[in-house]
Design a protein around this motif. Structure first.
Motif, mmCIF file in Angstrom:
data_model
loop_
_atom_site.group_PDB
_atom_site.id
_atom_site.type_symbol
_atom_site.label_atom_id
_atom_site.label_comp_id
_atom_site.label_asym_id
_atom_site.label_seq_id
_atom_site.Cartn_x
_atom_site.Cartn_y
_atom_site.Cartn_z
ATOM 1 N N HIS A 102 32.889 41.844 41.777
ATOM 2 C CA HIS A 102 31.827 41.702 42.844
ATOM 3 C C HIS A 102 33.037 41.994 43.819
ATOM 4 N N ILE A 103 32.658 43.191 44.775
ATOM 5 C CA ILE A 103 33.747 43.722 45.801
ATOM 6 C C ILE A 103 32.780 43.779 47.127
ATOM 7 N N TYR A 104 33.671 43.557 48.193
ATOM 8 C CA TYR A 104 33.032 43.493 49.654
ATOM 9 C C TYR A 104 33.062 45.040 50.041
ATOM 10 N N GLY A 105 31.732 45.283 50.234
ATOM 11 C CA GLY A 105 31.475 46.769 50.916
ATOM 12 C C GLY A 105 30.949 47.586 50.060
ATOM 13 N N ARG A 167 42.887 43.879 41.551
ATOM 14 C CA ARG A 167 42.775 43.300 42.774
ATOM 15 C C ARG A 167 43.310 44.040 44.007
ATOM 16 N N VAL A 168 44.537 44.712 43.843
ATOM 17 C CA VAL A 168 45.321 45.439 44.643
ATOM 18 C C VAL A 168 44.614 46.979 44.529
ATOM 19 N N HIS A 169 44.212 47.348 43.609
ATOM 20 C CA HIS A 169 43.625 48.659 43.898
ATOM 21 C C HIS A 169 42.155 48.495 44.648
ATOM 22 N N MET A 170 41.366 47.395 44.429
ATOM 23 C CA MET A 170 40.221 47.442 45.116
ATOM 24 C C MET A 170 40.455 47.197 46.579
ATOM 25 N N LEU A 171 41.421 46.433 46.894
ATOM 26 C CA LEU A 171 41.860 46.431 48.256
ATOM 27 C C LEU A 171 42.451 47.639 48.919
ATOM 28 N N ALA A 172 43.058 48.460 47.877
ATOM 29 C CA ALA A 172 43.590 49.651 48.551
ATOM 30 C C ALA A 172 42.443 50.372 48.864
ATOM 31 N N LEU A 173 41.332 50.535 48.226
ATOM 32 C CA LEU A 173 39.981 51.204 48.546
ATOM 33 C C LEU A 173 39.322 50.648 49.832
ATOM 34 N N GLY A 174 39.988 49.434 50.185
ATOM 35 C CA GLY A 174 39.197 48.893 51.265
ATOM 36 C C GLY A 174 38.090 48.033 51.116
ATOM 37 N N HIS A 175 37.894 47.486 49.708
ATOM 38 C CA HIS A 175 36.801 46.830 49.303
ATOM 39 C C HIS A 175 37.417 45.637 48.569
ATOM 40 N N PRO A 176 38.044 44.668 48.956
ATOM 41 C CA PRO A 176 38.759 43.664 48.352
ATOM 42 C C PRO A 176 37.794 42.892 47.382
ATOM 43 N N ILE A 178 35.439 39.784 46.284
ATOM 44 C CA ILE A 178 34.856 38.417 46.917
ATOM 45 C C ILE A 178 35.374 37.391 46.073
ATOM 46 N N GLY A 179 35.910 36.378 46.889
ATOM 47 C CA GLY A 179 36.712 35.150 46.591
ATOM 48 C C GLY A 179 38.090 35.170 46.327
ATOM 49 N N ASP A 180 38.783 36.230 46.573
ATOM 50 C CA ASP A 180 40.122 36.438 46.153
ATOM 51 C C ASP A 180 41.067 35.861 47.270
ATOM 52 N N ARG A 181 41.650 34.816 46.856
ATOM 53 C CA ARG A 181 42.394 34.238 47.955
ATOM 54 C C ARG A 181 43.967 34.547 48.160
ATOM 55 N N LEU A 182 44.366 35.424 47.431
ATOM 56 C CA LEU A 182 45.468 36.309 47.570
ATOM 57 C C LEU A 182 45.286 37.443 48.380
ATOM 58 N N ALA A 188 35.175 38.409 53.053
ATOM 59 C CA ALA A 188 35.124 38.511 51.576
ATOM 60 C C ALA A 188 35.440 37.207 50.860
ATOM 61 N N LEU A 189 36.356 36.635 51.727
ATOM 62 C CA LEU A 189 36.860 35.230 50.991
ATOM 63 C C LEU A 189 35.506 34.371 51.098
ATOM 64 N N ALA A 190 34.712 34.312 52.157
ATOM 65 C CA ALA A 190 33.811 33.347 52.444
ATOM 66 C C ALA A 190 32.442 33.573 51.347
ATOM 67 N N LEU A 191 32.559 34.594 50.909
ATOM 68 C CA LEU A 191 31.489 34.740 49.954
ATOM 69 C C LEU A 191 31.411 34.463 48.620
ATOM 70 N N GLY A 192 32.452 33.691 48.155
ATOM 71 C CA GLY A 192 32.915 33.314 46.900
ATOM 72 C C GLY A 192 33.612 32.243 46.794
ATOM 73 N N GLU A 193 33.316 31.181 46.141
ATOM 74 C CA GLU A 193 34.032 30.087 45.859
ATOM 75 C C GLU A 193 35.447 30.224 44.789
ATOM 76 N N ARG A 194 35.104 31.387 44.017
ATOM 77 C CA ARG A 194 36.251 31.685 42.907
ATOM 78 C C ARG A 194 36.339 33.151 43.216
ATOM 79 N N LEU A 195 37.386 33.718 42.564
ATOM 80 C CA LEU A 195 37.430 35.154 42.212
ATOM 81 C C LEU A 195 36.597 35.752 41.693
#
Length: 233
Positions: A102-105, A167-176, A178-182, A188-195
Motif C-alpha cells: 500500500h503506497i503513497y501516491g 521499500r527502497v525501490h518504491m521510495l525511489a519511484l517517489g511512492h514510499p 505506507i507506515g514505513d518507519r525507515l 505516508a507514515l501517518a496513514l498506517g500504524e504498521r508497514l
C-alpha cells in the motif's frame, strides 16, 4: 548512529503462530508484522518466528527471511534434505514471490519495473540506499491493482532479493510504502500504524514430492479482494 535509536521490540502475541500448511518436510507460516524472523543479539530480541516454530517443530530451519516490519507467507524446512532443496530454489530464482504493498501516491505507469542497484547506508543502518556505482543489482516489477484519493495498492514481484529492496525501490519511484518507519515521509507514515507490505503469495516445488505448490497468506491491510492466482502470474 542507527536509524532507529529509540526502537523498543514489542512482538505481537496474538496470533502467536499462524500455520498455513505443514507436512513431514515443510511448514508454511504467516509471519505477523513486528516479529523478527530470527533472534537478535540481545536477550529481549529472542522472541522470533524461528523460535516460535521450533517450540513446536524442533527440527525447523530458516530458509529465507522477511523484514521484521513485513508480514506474510514464509516457508521453513523440517529436515536437512528439504532445506538444501528449497535453498537451491531460492538461490536459482526458481520460486515465485508476490507482495502486496500500500503506497503513497499514484505511479505514472500502471505497471513497470525498478532496476536500481542497492547498498547499505552504513551511517544510517539498517537502511539501504540506491548506489549506481557500488550497489548490487536489484530488480523489482510492479503492477497497480487499485487506488484511492491518496494511495495505491500495488503487486510487487522481486526478481532479486536485496535487503529492503521493495521499500527502497518504491521510495525511489517517489511512492514510499505506507507506515514505513525507515523510509516514509510524514504523510505516508501517518496513514498506517504498521508497514503496509505483505508477502501474499509463494510458489515453489515441494522438495520431496516435486509437486508445484503455492501458498497465500491473508493480509490485514488489504484494500480489496486481490487474487494472486494464475491470472496474476
Amino acid at each position: 548512529m542507527v536509524a532507529n535509536p529509540d526502537f523498543i521490540y514489542r512482538p505481537p502475541k496474538s496470533p502467536y503462530l499462524s500455520v498455513v500448511y505443514q507436512d513431514d518436510d515443510i511448514v508454511v507460516v504467516n509471519k505477523p508484522s513486528g516479529l523478527l524472523t530470527v533472534p537478535g543479539r540481545l536477550p529481549e530480541h529472542q522472541d522470533c518466528l524461528e523460535n516460535r516454530v521450533k517450540s513446536v517443530l524442533p527440527s525447523a530451519t530458516i530458509v529465507h527471511r522477511l523484514d521484521m516490519a513485513t508480514s506474510g507467507v514464509m516457508i521453513m524446512a523440517l529436515n536437512k534434505a528439504a532445506h538444501v532443496d528449497i535453498s537451491r530454489q531460492f538461490e536459482k530464482r526458481l520460486t515465485q514471490k508476490h507482495y502486496l504493498a500500500h503506497i503513497y501516491g499514484h505511479p505514472k505507469e500502471a505497471q513497470g519495473e525498478v532496476d536500481l542497484p542497492l547498498i547499505c547506508d552504513w551511517p544510517n543502518r539498517p537502511k539501504q540506499k540506491v548506489d549506481l556505482e557500488h550497489g548490487k543489482k536489484a530488480l523489482t516489477q510492479y503492477q497497480v491493482l487499485s487506488s484511492d484519493e491518496e494511495t495505491s495498492l500495488v503487486k510487487l514481484t522481486p526478481v532479486t532479493g536485496r535487503s529492503h529492496q521493495l521499500r527502497v525501490h518504491m521510495l525511489a519511484l517517489g511512492h514510499p510504502i505506507i507506515g514505513d518507519r525507515l523510509y516514509a515521509h510524514d504523510m505516508a507514515l501517518a496513514l498506517g500504524e504498521r508497514l503496509h507490505l505483505h508477502a501474499k503469495f509463494l510458489r515453489l516445488t515441494h522438495p520431496v514430492s516435486k509437486k508445484v505448490m503455492q501458498f497465500e497468506a491473508p493480509c490485514t491491510f488489504d484494500l480489496g479482494d486481490v487474487d494472486f492466482g494464475e491470472e496474476m502470474i
